[in-house]
Design an enzyme around this catalytic site. Structure first.
Site, mmCIF file in Angstrom:
data_model
loop_
_atom_site.group_PDB
_atom_site.id
_atom_site.type_symbol
_atom_site.label_atom_id
_atom_site.label_comp_id
_atom_site.label_asym_id
_atom_site.label_seq_id
_atom_site.Cartn_x
_atom_site.Cartn_y
_atom_site.Cartn_z
ATOM 1 N N HIS A 72 0.837 -1.215 0.000
ATOM 2 C CA HIS A 72 0.000 0.000 0.000
ATOM 3 C C HIS A 72 0.863 1.254 0.000
ATOM 4 C CE1 HIS A 72 -3.626 -2.137 2.114
ATOM 5 N NE2 HIS A 72 -3.340 -2.630 0.927
ATOM 6 N N TYR A 200 -8.848 4.251 8.776
ATOM 7 C CA TYR A 200 -8.982 4.469 10.218
ATOM 8 C C TYR A 200 -10.055 5.541 10.402
ATOM 9 C CZ TYR A 200 -4.434 2.105 10.923
ATOM 10 O OH TYR A 200 -3.403 1.192 10.963
ATOM 11 N N PRO A 292 -2.850 -1.944 19.192
ATOM 12 C CA PRO A 292 -2.603 -2.232 17.778
ATOM 13 C C PRO A 292 -2.866 -1.076 16.800
ATOM 14 C CG PRO A 292 -4.562 -3.380 18.550
ATOM 15 C CD PRO A 292 -3.957 -2.740 19.746
ATOM 16 N N LYS A 296 2.264 -1.819 15.216
ATOM 17 C CA LYS A 296 3.697 -1.886 15.497
ATOM 18 C C LYS A 296 4.183 -3.183 16.155
ATOM 19 C CE LYS A 296 5.035 1.923 13.808
ATOM 20 N NZ LYS A 296 4.873 1.459 12.436
ATOM 21 N N TYR A 384 4.501 5.492 10.781
ATOM 22 C CA TYR A 384 3.641 4.380 10.339
ATOM 23 C C TYR A 384 4.426 3.450 9.415
ATOM 24 C CZ TYR A 384 -0.806 2.244 8.854
ATOM 25 O OH TYR A 384 -1.843 1.376 8.602
HETATM 26 P P1 RFL Z 1 3.820 -14.083 20.117
HETATM 27 O O1 RFL Z 1 3.368 -14.027 18.693
HETATM 28 O O2 RFL Z 1 2.819 -13.924 21.182
HETATM 29 O O3 RFL Z 1 4.558 -15.481 20.281
HETATM 30 C C1 RFL Z 1 4.918 -15.988 21.541
HETATM 31 C C2 RFL Z 1 4.877 -17.495 21.477
HETATM 32 O O4 RFL Z 1 5.339 -18.040 22.710
HETATM 33 C C3 RFL Z 1 4.538 -19.147 23.060
HETATM 34 N N1 RFL Z 1 4.650 -19.373 24.513
HETATM 35 C C4 RFL Z 1 5.369 -20.399 25.053
HETATM 36 N N2 RFL Z 1 6.074 -21.382 24.490
HETATM 37 C C5 RFL Z 1 6.693 -22.286 25.312
HETATM 38 N N3 RFL Z 1 6.599 -22.227 26.667
HETATM 39 C C6 RFL Z 1 5.894 -21.243 27.274
HETATM 40 N N4 RFL Z 1 5.809 -21.197 28.607
HETATM 41 C C7 RFL Z 1 5.245 -20.271 26.451
HETATM 42 N N5 RFL Z 1 4.458 -19.164 26.706
HETATM 43 C C8 RFL Z 1 4.128 -18.657 25.521
HETATM 44 C C9 RFL Z 1 3.139 -18.739 22.600
HETATM 45 O O5 RFL Z 1 2.298 -19.865 22.409
HETATM 46 C C10 RFL Z 1 3.461 -18.017 21.291
HETATM 47 O O6 RFL Z 1 3.410 -18.895 20.176
HETATM 48 O O7 RFL Z 1 4.987 -13.034 20.411
HETATM 49 P P2 RFL Z 1 6.088 -12.377 19.428
HETATM 50 O O8 RFL Z 1 6.794 -13.444 18.655
HETATM 51 O O9 RFL Z 1 6.847 -11.443 20.270
HETATM 52 O O10 RFL Z 1 5.260 -11.564 18.332
HETATM 53 C C11 RFL Z 1 4.506 -10.429 18.692
HETATM 54 C C12 RFL Z 1 3.252 -10.311 17.813
HETATM 55 O O11 RFL Z 1 2.540 -11.536 17.856
HETATM 56 C C13 RFL Z 1 2.337 -9.148 18.238
HETATM 57 O O12 RFL Z 1 3.110 -8.042 18.630
HETATM 58 C C14 RFL Z 1 1.391 -8.712 17.111
HETATM 59 O O13 RFL Z 1 0.438 -9.705 16.826
HETATM 60 C C15 RFL Z 1 0.690 -7.404 17.485
HETATM 61 N N6 RFL Z 1 -0.262 -6.934 16.455
HETATM 62 C C16 RFL Z 1 0.166 -6.261 15.332
HETATM 63 N N7 RFL Z 1 1.480 -6.072 15.106
HETATM 64 C C17 RFL Z 1 1.917 -5.475 13.951
HETATM 65 O O14 RFL Z 1 3.130 -5.283 13.779
HETATM 66 N N8 RFL Z 1 1.044 -5.093 12.959
HETATM 67 C C18 RFL Z 1 -0.309 -5.274 13.100
HETATM 68 O O15 RFL Z 1 -1.054 -4.977 12.164
HETATM 69 C C19 RFL Z 1 -0.801 -5.828 14.337
HETATM 70 N N9 RFL Z 1 -2.115 -6.020 14.528
HETATM 71 C C20 RFL Z 1 -1.640 -7.158 16.637
HETATM 72 C C21 RFL Z 1 -2.558 -6.673 15.649
HETATM 73 C C22 RFL Z 1 -2.127 -7.859 17.748
HETATM 74 C C23 RFL Z 1 -3.480 -8.043 17.899
HETATM 75 N N10 RFL Z 1 -3.912 -8.783 19.024
HETATM 76 C C24 RFL Z 1 -4.713 -9.949 18.889
HETATM 77 C C25 RFL Z 1 -3.230 -8.607 20.283
HETATM 78 C C26 RFL Z 1 -3.916 -6.843 15.801
HETATM 79 C C27 RFL Z 1 -4.387 -7.491 16.947
HETATM 80 C C28 RFL Z 1 -5.872 -7.603 17.107
HETATM 81 C C1 PHB Z 2 -4.603 -5.677 10.672
HETATM 82 O O1 PHB Z 2 -4.667 -5.780 9.420
HETATM 83 O O2 PHB Z 2 -4.876 -6.623 11.416
HETATM 84 C C2 PHB Z 2 -4.239 -4.381 11.281
HETATM 85 C C3 PHB Z 2 -3.796 -3.353 10.473
HETATM 86 C C4 PHB Z 2 -3.466 -2.115 11.036
HETATM 87 C C5 PHB Z 2 -3.580 -1.941 12.401
HETATM 88 C C6 PHB Z 2 -3.998 -2.989 13.214
HETATM 89 C C7 PHB Z 2 -4.335 -4.218 12.651
HETATM 90 O O3 PHB Z 2 -3.295 -0.728 12.940
#
Ligand code: RFL
Ligand code: PHB
Length: 394
Positions: A72, A200, A292, A296, A384
């Site tokens: 994008h 947004y 979120p 980031k 961003y």
């Molecule tokens: P994760 O992905 O949570 O992975 C951690 C892993 O550790 C495992 N674990 C264990 N394993 C062994 N023994 C234990 N005792 C353990 N305890 C936990 C877990 O099962 C898991 O598999 O962390 P990591 O790798 O640091 O990655 C971080 C990201 O997942 C997170 O920051 C993002 O998903 C946040 N996020 C977004 N980030 C972006 O950069 N761009 C986005 O568009 C974005 N959108 C979002 C998001 C997070 C969201 N939610 C659900 C919180 C949108 C949403 C709705």
């Molecule tokens: C997503 O596509 O899940 C998404 C994109 C932008 C955001 C948060 C989540 O700021």
């Protein structure tokens, strides 16, 4: 079991770290509490900064991404019955890319396993110890028995609810926390999104975001109460809120389709300082989380891992320890900037239902200040599209 680096968690942070280390001949073992299928299908992040995309390409992980991801050049905003498009590419020379987190997870798992990498799924880390000795270890439950990995270093990549952060002595760690008075109801919908770019929308009744996963799959989010029960949200209510909050703008059309999945996530900012204790290094969500709104979280996890891979490679290949020593400081300066941006985007775009009439008008004025100015749009676009990340090769 013995490895140079024991990695806890097979999310984006743990998997990418294992891959970068492998490219420089450093072997790690990953233990992950969930099943492979769970990790590969968990719907979470979707937006990658330019530097994250470049990193995946540069390290041989870009093949599927380049086929199916959606780049994008711009991002769109609506508020106060007005519509604005920020042309990121024109303002910063960079773009963002939609590519689902679980696809990245799938890609790295496949590449690691093909290269003979060790990932143990359904292996739950229970104890991290020996961190101030020459023999750190991780104990974990796997197939009904307690097993041990001995290692030089432990990478705590186990997310916000993992055990790594708590393995640091409480007296040496400080947590910085902010909880927001709302959560996000996230929906995956079988329909074309209202625009090919993200929208947004600020609305007096609450924020809404329209993103996507594919040209015909919408990913949207609605601001809801932090303790909201999903049972209170019928599909009709979701559609009527999305329609109302998006508002009427030429060219933006809400397309209805089957709601494939819906769930609620609370919103929080958190930073743990420092991110290292002796032989334990935290990376990604185990050390910090952001709301979120700035997209980031996953990008920050990848940026941390570049700093950590550089430090470990410099140690094993060049016998240098200064990058290990500066790990926490290097990560935290970038982390705090992303914390600020995520907090700012969140407070700018959401509705604070307890805001005074003064603050409500002030917020609308701030939105006009930012989006009515090229300087304001540039500030937003630079953050961003993403701040620079370090070169993971020392
Ligand atoms: P994760 O992905 O949570 O992975 C951690 C892993 O550790 C495992 N674990 C264990 N394993 C062994 N023994 C234990 N005792 C353990 N305890 C936990 C877990 O099962 C898991 O598999 O962390 P990591 O790798 O640091 O990655 C971080 C990201 O997942 C997170 O920051 C993002 O998903 C946040 N996020 C977004 N980030 C972006 O950069 N761009 C986005 O568009 C974005 N959108 C979002 C998001 C997070 C969201 N939610 C659900 C919180 C949108 C949403 C709705
Ligand atoms: C997503 O596509 O899940 C998404 C994109 C932008 C955001 C948060 C989540 O700021």
């Amino acid at each position: 079991m013995r490895a140079q680096v024991a990695i806890i968690g097979a999310g984006p942070a743990g998997l990418l770290l294992s891959h970068l280390l492998h490219l420089e001949g450093i072997e790690s073992i990953i233990i992950e509490s969930r099943s492979r299928e769970y990790c590969e299908t968990r719907v979470r992040a979707g937006l990658l900064e330019q530097n994250s995309v470049d990193l995946l390409n540069e390290t041989g992980l870009g093949e599927r991404m380049n086929r199916i991801a959606l780049p994008h050049d711009g991002v769109q905003f609506t508020f106060d019955n007005t519509y604005h498009r920020v042309n990121m590419t024109e303002l910063t020379g960079r773009r963002v890319t939609i590519y689902a987190q679980q696809e990245i997870v799938k890609d790295i798992i496949a590449v690691r396993l093909k290269a003979g990498g060790q990932i143990h799924f359904e292996a739950d880390a229970k104890e991290i110890g020996g961190l101030d000795t020459a023999k750190p270890f991780v104990k974990f439950m796997h197939e009904g028995s307690l097993k041990t990995i001995e290692c030089d270093y432990v990478a705590g990549c186990d997310g916000f609810h993992g055990i790594s952060r708590d393995a640091m002595p409480a007296s040496m760690v400080k947590g910085f926390d902010r909880v927001y008075p709302f959560g996000w109801l996230g929906m995956l919908i079988a329909a074309k999104p209202p625009s090919e770019e993200l929208i947004y929308s600020h609305h007096p009744e609450g924020f809404t975001l329209f993103s996507m996963r594919a040209p015909e799959i919408t990913r949207s989010y609605l601001q809801v109460a932090p303790d909201e029960d999903i049972k209170n949200w019928s599909e009709d209510r979701m559609w009527s809120e999305m329609r109302k909050r998006l508002g009427k703008h030429e060219g933006l059309e809400l397309n209805e389709g089957e709601i494939l999945q819906a769930s609620i996530t609370p919103m929080r900012s958190y930073v743990s300082e420092p991110m290292r204790y002796e032989k334990l290094f935290l990376a990604g969500d185990s050390a910090h989380i952001v709301p979120p709104t700035g997209a980031k979280g996953m990008n920050l996890a990848m940026a941390d891992v570049c700093v950590l891979a550089r430090a470990m490679i410099a140690f094993y290949k060049k016998n240098q320890t200064h990058y290990l020593d500066s790990y926490s400081e290097t990560c935290l300066s970038r982390v705090w900037r992303a914390e600020h941006f995520s907090w700012w985007m969140t407070t700018l775009m959401h509705t604070f239902h307890d805001a005074s009439p003064f603050d409500q008008r002030r917020q609308i004025a701030e939105l006009h200040t930012v989006f009515g100015s090229r300087a304001g749009q540039t500030l937003l676009a630079e953050n961003y599209a993403g701040l620079p990340i370090v070169n993971w090769r020392p």
